[in-house]
Design a protein around this motif. Structure first.
Motif, mmCIF file in Angstrom:
data_model
loop_
_atom_site.group_PDB
_atom_site.id
_atom_site.type_symbol
_atom_site.label_atom_id
_atom_site.label_comp_id
_atom_site.label_asym_id
_atom_site.label_seq_id
_atom_site.Cartn_x
_atom_site.Cartn_y
_atom_site.Cartn_z
ATOM 1 N N THR A 271 8.927 15.105 -4.031
ATOM 2 C CA THR A 271 9.167 14.548 -2.694
ATOM 3 C C THR A 271 7.869 14.533 -1.890
ATOM 4 N N ASP A 272 7.880 13.718 -0.839
ATOM 5 C CA ASP A 272 6.758 13.633 0.114
ATOM 6 C C ASP A 272 5.427 13.339 -0.565
ATOM 7 N N ARG A 273 5.483 12.513 -1.578
ATOM 8 C CA ARG A 273 4.262 12.103 -2.274
ATOM 9 C C ARG A 273 4.496 10.682 -2.801
ATOM 10 N N PRO A 274 3.541 9.774 -2.593
ATOM 11 C CA PRO A 274 3.751 8.389 -3.059
ATOM 12 C C PRO A 274 3.830 8.318 -4.581
ATOM 13 N N ILE A 275 4.724 7.446 -5.052
ATOM 14 C CA ILE A 275 4.861 7.188 -6.484
ATOM 15 C C ILE A 275 4.377 5.771 -6.737
ATOM 16 N N LEU A 276 3.368 5.616 -7.570
ATOM 17 C CA LEU A 276 2.851 4.292 -7.899
ATOM 18 C C LEU A 276 3.459 3.855 -9.224
ATOM 19 N N GLU B 156 0.839 -1.194 0.000
ATOM 20 C CA GLU B 156 0.000 0.000 0.000
ATOM 21 C C GLU B 156 0.879 1.251 0.000
ATOM 22 N N ALA B 157 0.288 2.390 -0.288
ATOM 23 C CA ALA B 157 1.030 3.653 -0.220
ATOM 24 C C ALA B 157 1.489 3.887 1.217
ATOM 25 N N PRO B 158 2.646 4.541 1.421
ATOM 26 C CA PRO B 158 3.117 4.826 2.782
ATOM 27 C C PRO B 158 2.028 5.507 3.612
ATOM 28 N N ALA B 159 1.871 5.059 4.839
ATOM 29 C CA ALA B 159 0.768 5.538 5.680
ATOM 30 C C ALA B 159 0.780 7.061 5.858
#
Length: 324
Positions: free
Chosen positions: A156-161, A115-118
């Motif tokens: 930065t500070d954003r999930p990358i899928l 899952e994306a980082p909490a």
């Protein structure tokens, strides 16, 4: 004998030096994102726990060697002892406990990383299609219509899928300081969440050996502040050339490539996760015939080193014809 003993010492010293020379830059243990931090914690936990086991084993070995050594006043030595149910239960249960202690955090971490980082799960992830081709990486940003070769810009500070697939050989995307790795396979798609917490440039590569040009299949990940990333997107959309299918087919030919940038993506005409034969068909359109690397013709063949001209055209495939 003494001479042989000195030779063995030098040999052991040389082997230890060679072994430690590979530990100079352990980026896996220098995480720059939450996914890599979780994986680094799991590595340290496993190493620490196993060192504890080794320590206990050596302490017990020392105690047994001292306590039960052969001596005249020994009173507890019973060489005829056999069939101790107590000992058999102990040496059966202990390995089971060790496996459980190692397995539980490993399984929990594996599921967590799906899952994306909490901490940033509430943010919309940046979707990047990462396509492996012998021996280069193609990154597509379908939401903004951008495609890059052998480099990747992320905020930065954003999930990358990452949506992973391959045009030919099975590869594995790995960015040690951000996390990974997962396999890229033709005809199917896997997904991987990564994230960078700090601005910087991080090395990425293929972690699955794929033949002659494997060592060249590397790329840089440039983590930017969100504002700088948005500016790069806007500039690329306005200045970079569009990618045509004819130019894209050149990338399907095995060989190395410099960094390239386009203002459109190959997803407009092919998705390698559903079309596993596109690269083979592209070879035919390009007149490329794969050669046995161990044959005389294969050894004489020089792989293309593709570059992008100022007009956006992909150059370098001509080197194949020059070697035929």
């Amino acid at each position: 004998m003494l001479k042989n003993g000195k030779s063995l010492k030098w040999l052991a010293f040389l082997a230890l030096s060679l072994f430690l020379s590979g530990c100079g830059n352990m980026t896996v243990l220098d995480p720059k994102g939450p996914v890599a931090e979780s994986q680094a914690w799991l590595i340290w936990f496993s190493i620490g726990f196993m060192l504890l086991i080794v320590l206990v084993v050596f302490i017990l070995l020392t105690v047994i060697l001292v306590k039960y050594r052969e001596r005249e006043d020994h009173k507890g030595y019973q060489p005829e002892i056999e069939g101790s149910h107590k000992l058999e239960i102990i040496w059966t249960i202990i390995p089971v406990i060790i496996v459980i202690i190692l397995s539980v955090p490993t399984i929990m971490t594996i599921f967590e990383l799906e899952e994306a980082p909490a901490a940033t799960a509430h943010k919309e992830p940046v979707v990047v299609h990462a396509t492996s081709v012998n021996w280069k990486w193609i990154f597509s940003y379908p939401e903004v219509g951008i495609e890059t070769v052998n480099y990747l810009n992320i905020p930065t500070d954003r999930p990358i899928l990452f949506k992973l697939t391959s045009a030919d050989s099975m590869a594995a995307l790995w960015i040690p300081q951000l996390g990974g790795q997962k396999y890229n396979m033709a005809g199917m798609e896997t997904q991987l969440y990564l994230q960078a917490n700090e601005v910087g440039t991080y090395a990425g590569r293929n972690a699955n050996y794929t033949g002659e040009g494997f060592s060249e299949q590397k790329f840089d990940v440039v983590a930017l502040e969100q504002g700088d990333f948005d500016a790069w997107v806007e500039e690329t959309q306005s200045d970079a050339p569009e990618l045509t299918q004819e130019e894209y087919d050149k990338l399907m030919v095995p060989g190395s490539s410099s960094e390239m940038t386009f203002s459109s993506t190959h997803l407009d005409w092919v998705d390698h996760s559903t079309d596993a034969e596109y690269a083979i068909n592209a070879w035919e359109r390009m007149g490329y015939e794969p050669l046995n690397p161990h044959s005389r013709a294969g050894k004489a063949y020089e792989m293309p080193a593709l570059t992008q001209s100022d007009s956006g055209e992909i150059e370098g495939f001509e080197s194949q014809a020059a070697n035929e």
